[in-house]
Design a protein around this motif. Sequence first.
Motif, PDB file in Angstrom:
ATOM      1  N   GLY A  35       0.781  -1.448  -0.049  1.00 47.99           N
ATOM      2  CA  GLY A  35      -0.133   0.029  -0.041  1.00 47.99           C
ATOM      3  C   GLY A  35       0.867   1.231   0.114  1.00 47.99           C
ATOM      4  N   THR A  79       1.023   4.020  -2.724  1.00 42.55           N
ATOM      5  CA  THR A  79       0.895   5.422  -2.742  1.00 42.55           C
ATOM      6  C   THR A  79       2.023   6.286  -3.294  1.00 42.55           C
ATOM      7  OG1 THR A  79      -0.485   4.967  -0.779  1.00 42.55           O
ATOM      8  CG2 THR A  79       0.593   7.099  -0.735  1.00 42.55           C
ATOM      9  N   CYS A  96       1.797   9.180  -6.147  1.00 43.32           N
ATOM     10  CA  CYS A  96       2.334  10.587  -5.738  1.00 43.32           C
ATOM     11  C   CYS A  96       3.337  11.107  -6.817  1.00 43.32           C
ATOM     12  CB  CYS A  96       2.853  10.628  -4.410  1.00 43.32           C
ATOM     13  SG  CYS A  96       1.738  10.935  -3.133  1.00 43.32           S
TER      14      CYS A  96
END
Length: 86
Positions: free
Chosen positions: A51, A55, A59
């Motif tokens: 996870g 992420t 980003c």
Amino acid sequence: FDLPSLYPCLDLFLAPFLAKLAAVVDQTLVEEGITDNDVFMATFTALSGVGLLATAIMCGLASKFKLANLGAFLPYPVICGFFSAV
């Protein structure tokens, strides 16, 4: 000697998601007949890492395509209200 599982405390915003992840991992392992805490922690840590990596990639893509510039189209009161709620 059995140590309790230590969950990472990164942010209060993430706590419900980490709790749900831990519950799903624990339920799945119990259904498979695995009750070892080391297996639980390894699985939980690996899924949390996946996870975190997802992420980071999102980003990075957002910065590459300059998606932060979309904030220029939001009115100032909307942005202030959002950040005061966070």
